[in-house]
Design a protein around this motif. Sequence first.
Motif, PDB file in Angstrom:
ATOM      1  N   UNK A 182      47.947  45.154   7.156  1.00  0.00           N
ATOM      2  CA  UNK A 182      49.364  45.489   7.353  1.00  0.00           C
ATOM      3  C   UNK A 182      49.518  46.643   8.342  1.00  0.00           C
ATOM      4  N   UNK A 183      48.625  47.608   8.230  1.00  0.00           N
ATOM      5  CA  UNK A 183      48.687  48.739   9.171  1.00  0.00           C
ATOM      6  C   UNK A 183      48.426  48.238  10.594  1.00  0.00           C
ATOM      7  N   UNK A 184      47.427  47.354  10.713  1.00  0.00           N
ATOM      8  CA  UNK A 184      47.091  46.827  12.047  1.00  0.00           C
ATOM      9  C   UNK A 184      48.265  46.039  12.617  1.00  0.00           C
ATOM     10  N   UNK A 185      48.966  45.329  11.739  1.00  0.00           N
ATOM     11  CA  UNK A 185      50.093  44.520  12.211  1.00  0.00           C
ATOM     12  C   UNK A 185      51.205  45.448  12.755  1.00  0.00           C
ATOM     13  N   UNK A 186      51.464  46.528  12.008  1.00  0.00           N
ATOM     14  CA  UNK A 186      52.505  47.466  12.469  1.00  0.00           C
ATOM     15  C   UNK A 186      52.054  48.164  13.754  1.00  0.00           C
ATOM     16  N   UNK A 218      55.360  47.259  22.058  1.00  0.00           N
ATOM     17  CA  UNK A 218      56.594  47.896  22.556  1.00  0.00           C
ATOM     18  C   UNK A 218      56.221  49.009  23.547  1.00  0.00           C
ATOM     19  N   UNK A 219      55.255  49.849  23.132  1.00  0.00           N
ATOM     20  CA  UNK A 219      54.844  50.997  23.945  1.00  0.00           C
ATOM     21  C   UNK A 219      54.282  50.556  25.286  1.00  0.00           C
ATOM     22  N   UNK A 220      53.496  49.451  25.265  1.00  0.00           N
ATOM     23  CA  UNK A 220      52.897  48.956  26.513  1.00  0.00           C
ATOM     24  C   UNK A 220      53.945  48.550  27.541  1.00  0.00           C
ATOM     25  N   UNK A 221      55.130  48.242  27.035  1.00  0.00           N
ATOM     26  CA  UNK A 221      56.211  47.889  27.976  1.00  0.00           C
ATOM     27  C   UNK A 221      56.975  49.135  28.414  1.00  0.00           C
ATOM     28  N   UNK A 222      56.518  50.300  27.954  1.00  0.00           N
ATOM     29  CA  UNK A 222      57.199  51.552  28.307  1.00  0.00           C
ATOM     30  C   UNK A 222      58.517  51.714  27.575  1.00  0.00           C
ATOM     31  N   UNK A 223      58.613  51.077  26.405  1.00  0.00           N
ATOM     32  CA  UNK A 223      59.866  51.152  25.632  1.00  0.00           C
ATOM     33  C   UNK A 223      59.630  51.980  24.370  1.00  0.00           C
ATOM     34  N   UNK A 239      57.887  54.253   9.296  1.00  0.00           N
ATOM     35  CA  UNK A 239      57.243  54.525  10.591  1.00  0.00           C
ATOM     36  C   UNK A 239      56.181  55.616  10.464  1.00  0.00           C
ATOM     37  N   UNK A 240      56.055  56.224   9.275  1.00  0.00           N
ATOM     38  CA  UNK A 240      54.968  57.185   9.062  1.00  0.00           C
ATOM     39  C   UNK A 240      55.380  58.557   8.562  1.00  0.00           C
ATOM     40  N   UNK A 241      56.699  58.854   8.516  1.00  0.00           N
ATOM     41  CA  UNK A 241      57.115  60.188   8.063  1.00  0.00           C
ATOM     42  C   UNK A 241      56.914  60.331   6.553  1.00  0.00           C
ATOM     43  N   UNK A 242      56.773  61.583   6.099  1.00  0.00           N
ATOM     44  CA  UNK A 242      56.695  61.856   4.661  1.00  0.00           C
ATOM     45  C   UNK A 242      58.056  62.287   4.126  1.00  0.00           C
ATOM     46  N   UNK A 275      55.045  49.014   5.370  1.00  0.00           N
ATOM     47  CA  UNK A 275      56.297  48.679   6.063  1.00  0.00           C
ATOM     48  C   UNK A 275      56.021  47.931   7.367  1.00  0.00           C
ATOM     49  N   UNK A 276      56.786  46.891   7.615  1.00  0.00           N
ATOM     50  CA  UNK A 276      56.675  46.116   8.857  1.00  0.00           C
ATOM     51  C   UNK A 276      58.031  46.105   9.547  1.00  0.00           C
ATOM     52  N   UNK A 277      57.992  46.147  10.852  1.00  0.00           N
ATOM     53  CA  UNK A 277      59.233  46.284  11.617  1.00  0.00           C
ATOM     54  C   UNK A 277      59.573  45.023  12.396  1.00  0.00           C
ATOM     55  N   UNK A 278      60.869  44.838  12.601  1.00  0.00           N
ATOM     56  CA  UNK A 278      61.324  43.831  13.539  1.00  0.00           C
ATOM     57  C   UNK A 278      62.331  44.513  14.453  1.00  0.00           C
TER      58      UNK A 278
END
Length: 538
Positions: free
Chosen positions: A41-45, A52-57, A404-407, A507-510
């Motif tokens: 699941x972590x790898x999927x996120x 997204x990042x690779x597109x500079x977004x 997204x990783x915040x506590x 958590x997984x995002x769309x």
Amino acid sequence: MALALNKEKASRGFLIFIFIKPGGFMDQSKGILTQDVKRKLIAKRDGFFRKIGNQGIALTYDDVRLTTGYSEVLPDNINVESKFSKNVGLKIPIVSAAMDTVTEAEMAIEIAKLGGIGIIHKNLSAQEQAAQVARVKYHLNGFIDKPICFEENVSIGEILAYKKEREFNFHSFLIIDSNHHLVGVLTKNDFDFCEDHSLKAKQVMTKKLITADPGTGLREAYRLMKEGKKKALPLVDKDGKVAGLYTFSDVKRILFGDSKSFNIDRDGRLRVGAAIGVYDDAFERVEKLVSEKVDLVIIDTAHGDSKGVLETLKLLKKRYDIDVLAGNISEPESAQRLCRAGADGLKVGQGPGSICTTRIIAGIGKPQVSAIYECSKVAAKFGVPVCADGGLKFSGDIPIAIGAGAHSVMMGNMLAGTKESPGEFRFHQGVQYKVYRGMGSLGAMESNKGSRERYNQGKNDLVPEGMEGMVPYKGPLREVIHQYIGGLRRGMGYVGAGNIEELRTIAQFVRITEAGKAESHPHDIIITREAPNYQKQV
Ligand code: IMP
């Protein structure tokens, strides 16, 4: 989740949809979050954000939603405890912002009672800020290690004036002689029955005391006070000098009352933090804050990845045994530098704030969800918790920030306008509002050095990075937080996360489009009744 049509049955007149689960995560449907499942699941996120990042977004709250997952958790059984820094826990992952229209003692007391923590702002002198911290720390006096003592010749009137000036809500004061030996106690009854305020403490105080040795614990203190029918238990060292104080009502409340959900320190006092600047400002404040038992300090600047912050952080960690958080940042390299310099917690957010114009006037910053994800990834390697600061608009943004990783999340706007926030009231077209302004707004910077330092500016020719405005009055904090935590719990239920760590893991995002966003909000309806957790954005 792919959808397939069973052709054979379809040809016989049945339309049957078969759900095909993505391979590899099947164990989750049995309610087992094995290490293997977590890793996948972590790898999927990671893959989602990498793409997204690779597109500079970079993405923010309104760009994404969390996907639902198999769930066995019921919202009411979910554990929302978390951490704000390495050594300071939270019963709910909400922190009130270090802003002069959000957090002073009243807000900090109430939010700690609800399980979060408040950060006292720094548009106050070091002295005033420490006094605000003291009000929070003395609010619930489980164990008071430095109880307030008066000399026996001080008058009742003088003691009452001191109590009023510092807005203390307790009534037990210890009375000492000129050799600093304990000689009596003044309690609520002594004040209530004293009509002549010119009388000296020694003429009014209760002299028949029970005392205990330093180191006496909360439960033993409760037993001694109950047996001795006394409302106060001073601790006295072998020289007869005061070494602490327990008060009955607070000890009882802590042991048996509704304070199980309070965010308290080891001695049963409400937790509170304070914002500081860099170099001299930091050292002057920390000295005073530490003596009032502040739980943590935050080096609170608009650019946390800077020489002043890093040097101050290192020096503070060398000199004091206290958690030091630092911020704000939005880049993973910044997170790495601060973690290496010894930060006990990071604050992420450059430009997401509702009152912030930094991104517009300076052209910098990173949309918040990507910033949280990238900084948290690095911080996790150092075991440093991350607080997502600013930009939240609805309760649904809390599970997104944590996913997204915040506590924890820090809120300004979402807590401004409550009964406990320090802002003034305003009436506008028959509606009640409260003032809310950025710490980098013209008003805040003109009147306060603390604000100017946050934005690294001198006294003249200010270049503001924030706005001044007002937000609708929201009522008591308790009701507001109930809705925010209710939303978080519901989000966790949909995702299938039983606690904050699980939400951070599974958590997984769309990514959603403008049409998706419009669909998410109420639409095609004239709203006839407001909901307590949904207000149209002003
Ligand atoms: P909000 O919850 O979206 O209103 O954002 C609050 C956060 O904005 C605070 O915790 C600060 O990190 C940040 N902030 C406060 N004042 C200013 C300002 O004047 N300019 C930019 N950011 C600010």
